[in-house]
Scaffold this motif. Structure first.
Motif, mmCIF file in Angstrom:
data_model
loop_
_atom_site.group_PDB
_atom_site.id
_atom_site.type_symbol
_atom_site.label_atom_id
_atom_site.label_comp_id
_atom_site.label_asym_id
_atom_site.label_seq_id
_atom_site.Cartn_x
_atom_site.Cartn_y
_atom_site.Cartn_z
ATOM 1 N N LEU A 282 -1.568 0.163 44.494
ATOM 2 C CA LEU A 282 -0.948 -0.388 43.292
ATOM 3 C C LEU A 282 -1.927 -1.302 42.553
ATOM 4 O O LEU A 282 -2.074 -1.226 41.330
ATOM 5 N N GLU A 283 -2.597 -2.157 43.304
ATOM 6 C CA GLU A 283 -3.552 -3.081 42.689
ATOM 7 C C GLU A 283 -4.711 -2.326 42.050
ATOM 8 O O GLU A 283 -5.209 -2.722 40.986
ATOM 9 N N ARG B 218 0.188 -1.530 48.690
ATOM 10 C CA ARG B 218 -0.205 -2.612 47.794
ATOM 11 C C ARG B 218 -1.622 -2.432 47.274
ATOM 12 O O ARG B 218 -1.903 -2.683 46.095
ATOM 13 N N TYR C 44 -4.659 0.726 40.678
ATOM 14 C CA TYR C 44 -4.255 1.331 39.408
ATOM 15 C C TYR C 44 -3.850 0.280 38.370
ATOM 16 O O TYR C 44 -4.026 0.508 37.163
ATOM 17 N N GLU C 45 -3.349 -0.828 38.810
ATOM 18 C CA GLU C 45 -3.066 -1.909 37.858
ATOM 19 C C GLU C 45 -4.362 -2.429 37.242
ATOM 20 O O GLU C 45 -4.410 -2.742 36.044
ATOM 21 N N VAL D 139 3.108 4.193 42.035
ATOM 22 C CA VAL D 139 2.182 4.879 41.143
ATOM 23 C C VAL D 139 2.418 6.371 41.277
ATOM 24 O O VAL D 139 2.467 6.905 42.397
ATOM 25 N N ILE E 207 2.596 3.871 36.276
ATOM 26 C CA ILE E 207 2.998 2.801 37.187
ATOM 27 C C ILE E 207 4.437 2.444 36.843
ATOM 28 O O ILE E 207 4.719 1.975 35.748
ATOM 29 N N SER F 298 7.886 0.305 37.563
ATOM 30 C CA SER F 298 8.383 -0.938 38.141
ATOM 31 C C SER F 298 9.906 -0.931 38.119
ATOM 32 O O SER F 298 10.520 -0.404 37.187
ATOM 33 N N HIS G 11 -5.560 0.203 34.757
ATOM 34 C CA HIS G 11 -4.745 0.145 33.540
ATOM 35 C C HIS G 11 -5.143 -1.050 32.684
ATOM 36 O O HIS G 11 -5.226 -0.943 31.452
ATOM 37 N N ALA G 12 -5.412 -2.189 33.318
ATOM 38 C CA ALA G 12 -5.814 -3.382 32.572
ATOM 39 C C ALA G 12 -7.132 -3.156 31.844
ATOM 40 O O ALA G 12 -7.306 -3.579 30.685
ATOM 41 N N GLU H 203 7.410 -1.223 43.073
ATOM 42 C CA GLU H 203 6.519 -0.455 42.207
ATOM 43 C C GLU H 203 6.081 0.824 42.910
ATOM 44 O O GLU H 203 6.028 0.889 44.143
ATOM 45 N N HIS I 153 4.196 1.884 32.829
ATOM 46 C CA HIS I 153 2.893 1.789 32.182
ATOM 47 C C HIS I 153 2.138 3.066 32.524
ATOM 48 O O HIS I 153 1.977 3.384 33.712
#
Length: 284
Positions: free
Chosen positions: A248-249, A245, A251-252, A231, A219, A221, A255-256, A229, A107
């Motif tokens: 990652l959270e 972690r 950037y997730e 980044v 990102i 996976s 992205h969302a 995962e 992503h």
């Protein structure tokens, strides 16, 4: 599995064994008479791990199972092998290519340039030739060959990469190589976006300020749980790979938010076709 991912898996397993043994990185470094940063690089998969390193670390951690030791040493031997991209000389983002080779999905957010996996040969060649500092003709040729070979992942039905891309509107309007080249690139982009494993969305200028984004990020996976995962942040002089972690959270979440503000895939294709018309020819 690429050597890059093998190193990450091996490093993660050695970290687990160290933690299970109750030792800190500093204690390990002191026992083996090496620097603590080397322990961190080994565990993060940022440098090669020799079978001897594995043997010494496992002895220190009290690993007596010969099957476990043998498996880790084989992994060390395999991680020392070179990836296919090494045959093309010095590629500046070779670590990323190693990760991309084994990723199951990516992503990414691209605010300035069409991502390499979706570039036409002409667009890719132009971007590479305008690299700063300038590259030689041979370097440009090798980097183009590598970029085009990377694209095999999105065409190979036996090893297909799931790709979700959010493009800023500026990537479509930035004229790379001239109007004709841009039209060809946008046609290619729209064609690829109809593939079931590729999602392309555009974040239009009308979406407003970008939520906490400083630049391009991806990102990645993986199917392997020891390499879940990562980044990737592309820089001008160096790249950054984040695996914590919390990172990652972060950037997730970004992205969302970008995905929610972006146009839907169908609306994106119509939007791209409209911009395509500004480069000449009839719109789709």
């Amino acid at each position: 599995m690429s050597p890059t991912v093998r190193k990450r898996r091996l490093g993660a397993e050695l970290r687990r064994l160290r933690i299970d043994s109750g030792m800190t990185g500093g204690q390990v470094a002191q026992h083996l008479l090496i620097s603590q940063p080397k322990i961190s690089r080994l565990e993060n998969g940022h440098c090669a791990i020799s079978p001897r390193d594995v043997r010494d670390l496992c002895a220190l951690y009290g690993v007596t199972d010969q099957q476990v030791l043998g498996s880790l040493m084989r992994m060390a031997e395999e991680s020392a092998q070179q990836g296919w991209w090494n045959a093309y000389g010095d590629i500046p983002y070779s670590v990323y290519i190693g990760l991309e080779t084994d990723a199951r999905s990516i992503h990414c957010f691209a605010p300035m340039v069409i991502p390499g996996l979706l570039q036409t040969p002409a667009y890719a060649r132009t971007v590479i030739e305008e690299t700063i500092p300038p590259v030689t003709t041979e370097q440009a040729s090798n980097r183009l060959k590598v970029r085009l070979r990377r694209q095999h992942r999105i065409y190979d039905p036996a090893d297909q990469l799931r790709l979700s891309v959010i493009l800023d509107e500026s990537t479509l309007r930035r004229v790379v190589g001239g109007p004709g080249l841009m039209r060809e690139q946008l046609e290619h982009l729209n064609a690829l976006s109809t593939e079931p494993h590729i999602t392309v969305q555009v974040l239009p200028y009308a979406a407003g300020a970008l939520p906490g984004v400083a630049g391009q990020f991806s990102i990645l996976s993986f199917a392997e749980t020891l390499a879940a995962e990562v980044v990737y942040l592309e820089g001008s002089t160096s790249d950054l790979y984040l695996e914590k972690r919390s990172d990652l959270e972060h950037y997730e979440l970004i992205h969302a938010h970008l995905q929610a503000r972006a146009l839907s895939p169908d609306h994106t294709r119509r939007f791209v076709s409209t911009i395509m018309g500004t480069y000449g020819g009839a719109t789709a």
